[in-house]
Motif scaffolding. Structure first.
Motif, PDB file in Angstrom:
ATOM      1  N   LYS A 103     -31.549 -43.689 -39.496  1.00  0.00           N
ATOM      2  CA  LYS A 103     -30.915 -44.820 -40.210  1.00  0.00           C
ATOM      3  C   LYS A 103     -30.239 -45.913 -39.414  1.00  0.00           C
ATOM      4  CE  LYS A 103     -30.326 -42.637 -44.439  1.00  0.00           C
ATOM      5  NZ  LYS A 103     -30.343 -43.429 -45.391  1.00  0.00           N
ATOM      6  N   SER A 104     -29.877 -45.547 -38.270  1.00  0.00           N
ATOM      7  CA  SER A 104     -29.501 -46.640 -37.379  1.00  0.00           C
ATOM      8  C   SER A 104     -29.436 -46.109 -35.732  1.00  0.00           C
ATOM      9  CB  SER A 104     -28.112 -47.023 -37.738  1.00  0.00           C
ATOM     10  OG  SER A 104     -27.042 -46.120 -37.573  1.00  0.00           O
ATOM     11  N   VAL A 105     -29.585 -47.062 -34.884  1.00  0.00           N
ATOM     12  CA  VAL A 105     -29.432 -46.694 -33.591  1.00  0.00           C
ATOM     13  C   VAL A 105     -28.429 -48.011 -32.784  1.00  0.00           C
ATOM     14  CG1 VAL A 105     -30.819 -46.346 -31.371  1.00  0.00           C
ATOM     15  CG2 VAL A 105     -32.092 -45.695 -33.651  1.00  0.00           C
ATOM     16  N   ALA A 106     -27.756 -47.238 -32.016  1.00  0.00           N
ATOM     17  CA  ALA A 106     -26.622 -48.121 -31.178  1.00  0.00           C
ATOM     18  C   ALA A 106     -26.601 -47.393 -29.883  1.00  0.00           C
ATOM     19  CB  ALA A 106     -25.310 -48.414 -31.934  1.00  0.00           C
ATOM     20  N   ILE A 107     -26.182 -48.298 -28.930  1.00  0.00           N
ATOM     21  CA  ILE A 107     -25.893 -48.109 -27.684  1.00  0.00           C
ATOM     22  C   ILE A 107     -24.522 -48.727 -27.183  1.00  0.00           C
ATOM     23  CG2 ILE A 107     -28.355 -47.507 -26.745  1.00  0.00           C
ATOM     24  CD1 ILE A 107     -27.937 -50.399 -25.257  1.00  0.00           C
ATOM     25  N   GLY A 150     -20.189 -51.374 -29.346  1.00  0.00           N
ATOM     26  CA  GLY A 150     -21.321 -50.993 -29.749  1.00  0.00           C
ATOM     27  C   GLY A 150     -22.320 -52.064 -30.025  1.00  0.00           C
ATOM     28  N   ILE A 151     -23.888 -51.726 -29.537  1.00  0.00           N
ATOM     29  CA  ILE A 151     -24.837 -52.821 -29.790  1.00  0.00           C
ATOM     30  C   ILE A 151     -25.917 -52.159 -30.657  1.00  0.00           C
ATOM     31  CG2 ILE A 151     -26.448 -54.183 -28.587  1.00  0.00           C
ATOM     32  CD1 ILE A 151     -24.402 -54.209 -26.050  1.00  0.00           C
ATOM     33  N   LYS A 152     -26.151 -52.667 -31.747  1.00  0.00           N
ATOM     34  CA  LYS A 152     -27.319 -52.191 -32.499  1.00  0.00           C
ATOM     35  C   LYS A 152     -28.546 -52.367 -31.963  1.00  0.00           C
ATOM     36  CE  LYS A 152     -24.788 -53.121 -37.004  1.00  0.00           C
ATOM     37  NZ  LYS A 152     -24.719 -53.975 -38.057  1.00  0.00           N
ATOM     38  N   VAL A 153     -29.497 -51.423 -32.147  1.00  0.00           N
ATOM     39  CA  VAL A 153     -30.683 -51.494 -31.504  1.00  0.00           C
ATOM     40  C   VAL A 153     -31.889 -51.659 -32.464  1.00  0.00           C
ATOM     41  CG1 VAL A 153     -32.567 -50.332 -29.966  1.00  0.00           C
ATOM     42  CG2 VAL A 153     -30.136 -50.279 -29.556  1.00  0.00           C
ATOM     43  N   ASN A 154     -32.605 -52.294 -32.430  1.00  0.00           N
ATOM     44  CA  ASN A 154     -34.115 -52.311 -33.402  1.00  0.00           C
ATOM     45  C   ASN A 154     -35.210 -51.477 -32.818  1.00  0.00           C
ATOM     46  OD1 ASN A 154     -36.101 -53.002 -35.290  1.00  0.00           O
ATOM     47  ND2 ASN A 154     -36.434 -54.731 -34.291  1.00  0.00           N
ATOM     48  N   SER A 207     -25.483 -48.762 -13.026  1.00  0.00           N
ATOM     49  CA  SER A 207     -26.239 -48.713 -11.914  1.00  0.00           C
ATOM     50  C   SER A 207     -27.526 -48.408 -11.852  1.00  0.00           C
ATOM     51  CB  SER A 207     -25.305 -47.877 -10.680  1.00  0.00           C
ATOM     52  OG  SER A 207     -25.470 -46.755 -10.925  1.00  0.00           O
ATOM     53  N   PHE A 208     -28.038 -47.884 -12.646  1.00  0.00           N
ATOM     54  CA  PHE A 208     -29.492 -47.486 -13.027  1.00  0.00           C
ATOM     55  C   PHE A 208     -30.483 -48.489 -13.175  1.00  0.00           C
ATOM     56  CE2 PHE A 208     -29.456 -42.878 -14.681  1.00  0.00           C
ATOM     57  CZ  PHE A 208     -28.776 -42.423 -13.347  1.00  0.00           C
ATOM     58  N   GLY A 209     -29.842 -49.763 -13.735  1.00  0.00           N
ATOM     59  CA  GLY A 209     -30.644 -50.758 -13.885  1.00  0.00           C
ATOM     60  C   GLY A 209     -31.147 -50.883 -15.099  1.00  0.00           C
ATOM     61  N   VAL A 210     -31.787 -51.843 -15.691  1.00  0.00           N
ATOM     62  CA  VAL A 210     -32.275 -51.940 -17.304  1.00  0.00           C
ATOM     63  C   VAL A 210     -33.736 -51.019 -17.563  1.00  0.00           C
ATOM     64  CG1 VAL A 210     -33.381 -53.232 -18.853  1.00  0.00           C
ATOM     65  CG2 VAL A 210     -31.399 -54.073 -17.657  1.00  0.00           C
ATOM     66  N   GLU A 211     -34.446 -51.142 -16.451  1.00  0.00           N
ATOM     67  CA  GLU A 211     -35.849 -50.164 -16.331  1.00  0.00           C
ATOM     68  C   GLU A 211     -35.779 -48.865 -16.490  1.00  0.00           C
ATOM     69  OE1 GLU A 211     -39.927 -49.935 -13.967  1.00  0.00           O
ATOM     70  OE2 GLU A 211     -38.966 -51.731 -13.586  1.00  0.00           O
ATOM     71  N   LYS A 212     -34.735 -48.147 -15.718  1.00  0.00           N
ATOM     72  CA  LYS A 212     -34.570 -46.934 -15.701  1.00  0.00           C
ATOM     73  C   LYS A 212     -33.970 -46.425 -17.145  1.00  0.00           C
ATOM     74  CE  LYS A 212     -34.908 -46.004 -10.596  1.00  0.00           C
ATOM     75  NZ  LYS A 212     -33.973 -45.399  -9.276  1.00  0.00           N
ATOM     76  N   VAL A 249     -34.988 -53.200 -27.660  1.00  0.00           N
ATOM     77  CA  VAL A 249     -34.323 -52.125 -26.661  1.00  0.00           C
ATOM     78  C   VAL A 249     -33.974 -52.818 -25.459  1.00  0.00           C
ATOM     79  CG1 VAL A 249     -34.853 -50.044 -25.469  1.00  0.00           C
ATOM     80  CG2 VAL A 249     -35.596 -50.060 -27.944  1.00  0.00           C
ATOM     81  N   LYS A 250     -34.790 -53.565 -24.883  1.00  0.00           N
ATOM     82  CA  LYS A 250     -34.636 -54.100 -23.473  1.00  0.00           C
ATOM     83  C   LYS A 250     -33.380 -54.909 -23.567  1.00  0.00           C
ATOM     84  CE  LYS A 250     -37.569 -54.310 -20.172  1.00  0.00           C
ATOM     85  NZ  LYS A 250     -38.930 -54.737 -19.684  1.00  0.00           N
TER      86      LYS A 250
END
Length: 227
Positions: A208-212, A219-223, A177-182, A20-21
């Protein structure tokens, strides 16, 4: 036709799923537009959207908001109209607001809230508001007697997630602009809500799948692993 910037960004994304991060960090890194890009979450679910008992829908106020300034319309009368105005609604009215939307094709708002007694009036423009995702609904908290709370929630960064015809949920979870943590906290809040909303009738693999992706990014797949 994809632009050169998109193609170059897509080359930097692996086909495998990222933690995720790492996924959010990469999405921010690749968001190079001249404006503050919105971060989008796309979740494919193992449910049948044609079945009433397998619908997935809900609302939540994100920990850090959406980064968007929401224009709120409240259709109400009397004390409830006064309450809405005091809470900071951008537009407040009754039949005249319905007529404005109907006759002038006016959509100068992002959220429409109404009281139960006004649903008969608002129903006249259901076919106009519905396709734009603006029709008030009790499930989304936009048909309520507590209009002040509804206005405050909308202004604070409330998002609605709902299944589309292809069993995918599309929802925003902040700005670059929120940054990764937020962004990670907002992402987790939405995913927790979606997992908790799993219908009892759903069988097999739910997520089934998660992407951002950012507004202009690939698109970027998320584990993602549910807690």
């Amino acid at each position: 036709m994809k632009g050169k910037r998109y193609i170059d960004a897509a080359k930097q994304v692996n086909n495998s799923a990222y933690e995720v991060k790492d996924a959010i960090s990469l999405a921010c890194e690749l968001a190079k537009a001249k404006f503050d890009e919105t971060m989008e979450l796309h979740v494919k679910l193992g449910v049948d959207p044609k079945q009433a008992d397998q619908q997935v829908r809900g609302v939540l106020v994100l920990p850090h908001g959406t980064g968007r300034s929401q224009k709120v319309l409240v259709i109400a009368k009397g004390a409830k109209a006064d309450e809405a105005a005091a809470a900071g609604a951008d537009f407040v009215g009754a039949e005249e607001m319905v007529a404005k939307i109907q006759n002038e094709n006016w959509f100068g708002f992002d959220v429409c809230i109404t009281t139960p007694d006004m649903m008969g009036v608002v129903g006249r423009i259901a076919r106009i508001l519905g396709p734009k995702g603006l029709m008030p609904n009790p499930k989304s908290g936009t048909v309520t007697m507590d209009v002040a709370k509804a206005v405050n929630d909308a202004k604070a960064g409330k998002v609605e997630y709902r299944l589309d015809k292809t069993a995918v949920i599309h929802v925003i979870f902040g700005k670059k602009s929120f940054g990764v943590e937020k962004l990670e906290e907002n992402f987790s809040a939405i995913m927790d809500a979606i997992v908790k909303a799993k219908p009892a009738a759903a069988k097999g693999t739910y997520l089934k799948s998660v992407a951002i992706a950012s507004t202009m990014g690939p698109g970027i797949k998320v584990n993602y692993r549910a807690n």
